[in-house]
Design a protein around this motif. Structure first.
Motif, PDB file in Angstrom:
ATOM      1  N   THR A  22      -6.478  -5.499   1.591  1.00  0.00           N
ATOM      2  CA  THR A  22      -7.242  -4.347   1.838  1.00  0.00           C
ATOM      3  C   THR A  22      -6.352  -4.217   1.913  1.00  0.00           C
ATOM      4  O   THR A  22      -5.532  -4.574   3.061  1.00  0.00           O
ATOM      5  CB  THR A  22      -8.409  -4.445   3.176  1.00  0.00           C
ATOM      6  N   GLY A  23      -5.960  -2.539   2.044  1.00  0.00           N
ATOM      7  CA  GLY A  23      -5.233  -1.751   2.597  1.00  0.00           C
ATOM      8  C   GLY A  23      -6.091  -0.517   1.701  1.00  0.00           C
ATOM      9  O   GLY A  23      -7.020  -0.023   1.239  1.00  0.00           O
ATOM     10  N   THR A  24      -5.798   0.583   3.417  1.00  0.00           N
ATOM     11  CA  THR A  24      -6.701   1.071   3.132  1.00  0.00           C
ATOM     12  C   THR A  24      -5.441   2.648   3.906  1.00  0.00           C
ATOM     13  O   THR A  24      -4.473   2.745   4.364  1.00  0.00           O
ATOM     14  CB  THR A  24      -7.454   1.478   4.725  1.00  0.00           C
ATOM     15  N   ALA A  25      -6.385   4.410   3.772  1.00  0.00           N
ATOM     16  CA  ALA A  25      -5.589   5.079   4.009  1.00  0.00           C
ATOM     17  C   ALA A  25      -6.375   5.973   4.649  1.00  0.00           C
ATOM     18  O   ALA A  25      -7.624   6.156   3.735  1.00  0.00           O
ATOM     19  CB  ALA A  25      -4.928   5.760   2.596  1.00  0.00           C
ATOM     20  N   ALA A  63      -2.876   3.337  -0.061  1.00  0.00           N
ATOM     21  CA  ALA A  63      -3.609   2.412   0.542  1.00  0.00           C
ATOM     22  C   ALA A  63      -2.967   1.101  -0.615  1.00  0.00           C
ATOM     23  O   ALA A  63      -3.147   0.122  -0.295  1.00  0.00           O
ATOM     24  CB  ALA A  63      -4.990   2.985   0.032  1.00  0.00           C
ATOM     25  N   PHE A  64      -2.744   1.590  -1.865  1.00  0.00           N
ATOM     26  CA  PHE A  64      -2.512   0.434  -2.497  1.00  0.00           C
ATOM     27  C   PHE A  64      -0.898  -0.155  -2.085  1.00  0.00           C
ATOM     28  O   PHE A  64      -0.563  -1.494  -2.161  1.00  0.00           O
ATOM     29  CB  PHE A  64      -1.559   1.394  -4.049  1.00  0.00           C
ATOM     30  N   GLN A  65      -0.139   0.863  -1.569  1.00  0.00           N
ATOM     31  CA  GLN A  65       1.239   0.008  -0.204  1.00  0.00           C
ATOM     32  C   GLN A  65       0.769  -0.518   0.657  1.00  0.00           C
ATOM     33  O   GLN A  65       1.321  -2.051   0.693  1.00  0.00           O
ATOM     34  CB  GLN A  65       2.426   1.540  -0.566  1.00  0.00           C
ATOM     35  N   ASN A  66      -0.139  -0.566   0.991  1.00  0.00           N
ATOM     36  CA  ASN A  66      -0.070  -0.760   2.024  1.00  0.00           C
ATOM     37  C   ASN A  66      -1.081  -2.359   1.703  1.00  0.00           C
ATOM     38  O   ASN A  66      -0.915  -3.782   2.119  1.00  0.00           O
ATOM     39  CB  ASN A  66      -1.762  -0.388   3.076  1.00  0.00           C
ATOM     40  N   LEU A  67      -1.832  -2.512   0.138  1.00  0.00           N
ATOM     41  CA  LEU A  67      -2.919  -3.490  -0.207  1.00  0.00           C
ATOM     42  C   LEU A  67      -1.657  -4.625  -0.182  1.00  0.00           C
ATOM     43  O   LEU A  67      -1.540  -6.019  -0.031  1.00  0.00           O
ATOM     44  CB  LEU A  67      -3.822  -2.624  -1.400  1.00  0.00           C
ATOM     45  N   LYS A  68      -0.387  -3.676  -0.539  1.00  0.00           N
ATOM     46  CA  LYS A  68       0.392  -4.969  -1.323  1.00  0.00           C
ATOM     47  C   LYS A  68       1.585  -5.881  -0.752  1.00  0.00           C
ATOM     48  O   LYS A  68       1.564  -6.880  -0.142  1.00  0.00           O
ATOM     49  CB  LYS A  68       1.543  -3.813  -2.733  1.00  0.00           C
ATOM     50  N   ASP A  69       1.637  -4.823   0.772  1.00  0.00           N
ATOM     51  CA  ASP A  69       2.312  -5.143   1.847  1.00  0.00           C
ATOM     52  C   ASP A  69       1.719  -6.481   2.150  1.00  0.00           C
ATOM     53  O   ASP A  69       2.604  -7.366   2.769  1.00  0.00           O
ATOM     54  CB  ASP A  69       2.700  -4.056   3.244  1.00  0.00           C
ATOM     55  N   ASN A  70       0.510  -6.144   2.654  1.00  0.00           N
ATOM     56  CA  ASN A  70      -0.712  -7.329   3.465  1.00  0.00           C
ATOM     57  C   ASN A  70      -0.379  -8.649   2.061  1.00  0.00           C
ATOM     58  O   ASN A  70      -0.740  -9.612   2.767  1.00  0.00           O
ATOM     59  CB  ASN A  70      -2.089  -7.252   3.133  1.00  0.00           C
ATOM     60  N   ALA A  71      -0.666  -7.940   0.930  1.00  0.00           N
ATOM     61  CA  ALA A  71      -0.986  -8.697   0.525  1.00  0.00           C
ATOM     62  C   ALA A  71       1.069 -10.160   0.132  1.00  0.00           C
ATOM     63  O   ALA A  71       1.025 -11.345   0.502  1.00  0.00           O
ATOM     64  CB  ALA A  71      -1.177  -8.647  -1.405  1.00  0.00           C
ATOM     65  N   VAL A  79      -2.258  -9.215  -6.683  1.00  0.00           N
ATOM     66  CA  VAL A  79      -4.318  -8.360  -6.450  1.00  0.00           C
ATOM     67  C   VAL A  79      -4.880  -8.823  -7.180  1.00  0.00           C
ATOM     68  O   VAL A  79      -4.525  -8.235  -8.371  1.00  0.00           O
ATOM     69  CB  VAL A  79      -3.882  -8.169  -5.423  1.00  0.00           C
ATOM     70  N   VAL A  80      -5.635  -9.710  -7.819  1.00  0.00           N
ATOM     71  CA  VAL A  80      -7.161  -9.967  -8.538  1.00  0.00           C
ATOM     72  C   VAL A  80      -8.185  -9.153  -7.699  1.00  0.00           C
ATOM     73  O   VAL A  80      -8.131  -9.474  -6.855  1.00  0.00           O
ATOM     74  CB  VAL A  80      -7.419 -11.389  -9.187  1.00  0.00           C
ATOM     75  N   GLY A  81      -9.404  -8.958  -9.105  1.00  0.00           N
ATOM     76  CA  GLY A  81     -10.163  -8.464  -8.747  1.00  0.00           C
ATOM     77  C   GLY A  81     -10.425  -7.200  -7.461  1.00  0.00           C
ATOM     78  O   GLY A  81     -11.061  -6.906  -6.595  1.00  0.00           O
ATOM     79  N   ILE A  82      -9.322  -6.038  -7.888  1.00  0.00           N
ATOM     80  CA  ILE A  82      -9.614  -5.155  -6.898  1.00  0.00           C
ATOM     81  C   ILE A  82     -10.308  -4.313  -7.528  1.00  0.00           C
ATOM     82  O   ILE A  82     -11.109  -3.640  -7.799  1.00  0.00           O
ATOM     83  CB  ILE A  82      -7.769  -3.911  -7.621  1.00  0.00           C
ATOM     84  N   GLN A  83     -10.976  -3.864  -5.940  1.00  0.00           N
ATOM     85  CA  GLN A  83     -11.806  -2.586  -6.199  1.00  0.00           C
ATOM     86  C   GLN A  83     -11.563  -1.468  -5.202  1.00  0.00           C
ATOM     87  O   GLN A  83     -11.040  -1.588  -4.042  1.00  0.00           O
ATOM     88  CB  GLN A  83     -13.617  -2.904  -5.414  1.00  0.00           C
ATOM     89  N   LEU A  96     -11.600   8.674   3.110  1.00  0.00           N
ATOM     90  CA  LEU A  96     -10.763   7.332   3.751  1.00  0.00           C
ATOM     91  C   LEU A  96     -10.720   6.507   2.089  1.00  0.00           C
ATOM     92  O   LEU A  96     -11.845   6.896   1.396  1.00  0.00           O
ATOM     93  CB  LEU A  96     -11.942   6.565   4.431  1.00  0.00           C
ATOM     94  N   VAL A  97      -9.875   5.847   1.941  1.00  0.00           N
ATOM     95  CA  VAL A  97      -9.482   4.986   0.484  1.00  0.00           C
ATOM     96  C   VAL A  97      -9.120   3.818   1.629  1.00  0.00           C
ATOM     97  O   VAL A  97      -8.354   3.747   1.772  1.00  0.00           O
ATOM     98  CB  VAL A  97      -8.236   6.024  -0.550  1.00  0.00           C
ATOM     99  N   SER A  98     -10.360   2.942   0.923  1.00  0.00           N
ATOM    100  CA  SER A  98      -9.899   1.370   0.614  1.00  0.00           C
ATOM    101  C   SER A  98      -9.716   0.974  -0.620  1.00  0.00           C
ATOM    102  O   SER A  98     -10.569   1.029  -0.871  1.00  0.00           O
ATOM    103  CB  SER A  98     -11.131   0.509   1.749  1.00  0.00           C
ATOM    104  N   ILE A  99      -8.815   0.150  -0.644  1.00  0.00           N
ATOM    105  CA  ILE A  99      -8.933  -1.101  -1.470  1.00  0.00           C
ATOM    106  C   ILE A  99      -9.050  -2.483  -1.150  1.00  0.00           C
ATOM    107  O   ILE A  99      -8.321  -2.974  -0.307  1.00  0.00           O
ATOM    108  CB  ILE A  99      -7.660  -0.777  -2.745  1.00  0.00           C
ATOM    109  N   THR A 100      -9.748  -2.939  -1.467  1.00  0.00           N
ATOM    110  CA  THR A 100      -9.456  -4.399  -1.912  1.00  0.00           C
ATOM    111  C   THR A 100      -9.544  -4.935  -2.697  1.00  0.00           C
ATOM    112  O   THR A 100      -9.883  -5.153  -3.992  1.00  0.00           O
ATOM    113  CB  THR A 100     -11.086  -4.932  -1.162  1.00  0.00           C
ATOM    114  N   GLY A 101      -9.175  -6.635  -1.982  1.00  0.00           N
ATOM    115  CA  GLY A 101      -8.927  -7.877  -3.843  1.00  0.00           C
ATOM    116  C   GLY A 101      -8.465  -8.950  -2.736  1.00  0.00           C
ATOM    117  O   GLY A 101      -8.436  -8.656  -1.832  1.00  0.00           O
ATOM    118  N   THR A 102      -8.058  -9.697  -4.038  1.00  0.00           N
ATOM    119  CA  THR A 102      -7.898 -11.061  -3.492  1.00  0.00           C
ATOM    120  C   THR A 102      -6.523 -11.197  -3.908  1.00  0.00           C
ATOM    121  O   THR A 102      -5.594 -11.245  -5.050  1.00  0.00           O
ATOM    122  CB  THR A 102      -8.784 -12.460  -4.779  1.00  0.00           C
ATOM    123  N   ALA A 103      -5.544 -11.908  -2.793  1.00  0.00           N
ATOM    124  CA  ALA A 103      -4.260 -12.231  -3.222  1.00  0.00           C
ATOM    125  C   ALA A 103      -4.439 -13.794  -3.740  1.00  0.00           C
ATOM    126  O   ALA A 103      -4.732 -14.369  -3.240  1.00  0.00           O
ATOM    127  CB  ALA A 103      -3.283 -12.211  -1.549  1.00  0.00           C
TER     128      ALA A 103
END
Length: 107
Positions: A22-25, A63-71, A79-83, A96-103
């Motif tokens: 997940t990436g949030t901002a 949020a996308f940068q946080n998602l990439k960092d976590n992956a 990362v697939v299946g991003i919502q 709040l922006v929240s982005i979730t996917g599967t690494a």
């Protein structure tokens, strides 16, 4: 890093599923790059929507940068299946922006 809303990536094979990331901002919807919209400009529709849109774009990028960092921490190269979810927080001007996917690892 490959980011996609689809469950797979064309011309790539998923070799390992590493987990959900997940990436949030969040920030006030009335600011962009630290500049707050003035009270007067809140009543100017075009300025208000422009500031809101620019602020939201900035939050999505964070949020996308946080998602990439976590992956990357999991060793993923995609990362697939991003919502993406954008939610105003109750009783405030905060968004709040929240982005979730599967690494995953792909080859």
């Amino acid at each position: 890093m490959i980011l996609t809303t689809t469950p797979n990536i064309e011309n790539f094979k998923i070799v390992d599923y590493l987990g959900i990331v997940t990436g949030t901002a969040y920030n006030t919807s009335y600011s962009y790059k630290g500049n707050k919209i003035s009270f007067k400009d809140m009543f100017n529709t075009s300025k208000y929507y422009k500031a809101y849109a620019e602020g939201l774009e900035s939050l999505k990028e964070q949020a996308f940068q946080n998602l990439k960092d976590n992956a990357l921490k999991l060793g993923a190269n995609a990362v697939v299946g991003i919502q993406l979810d954008v939610e105003p927080l109750a009783t405030s001007a905060t968004v709040l922006v929240s982005i979730t996917g599967t690494a995953v690892k792909v080859e």
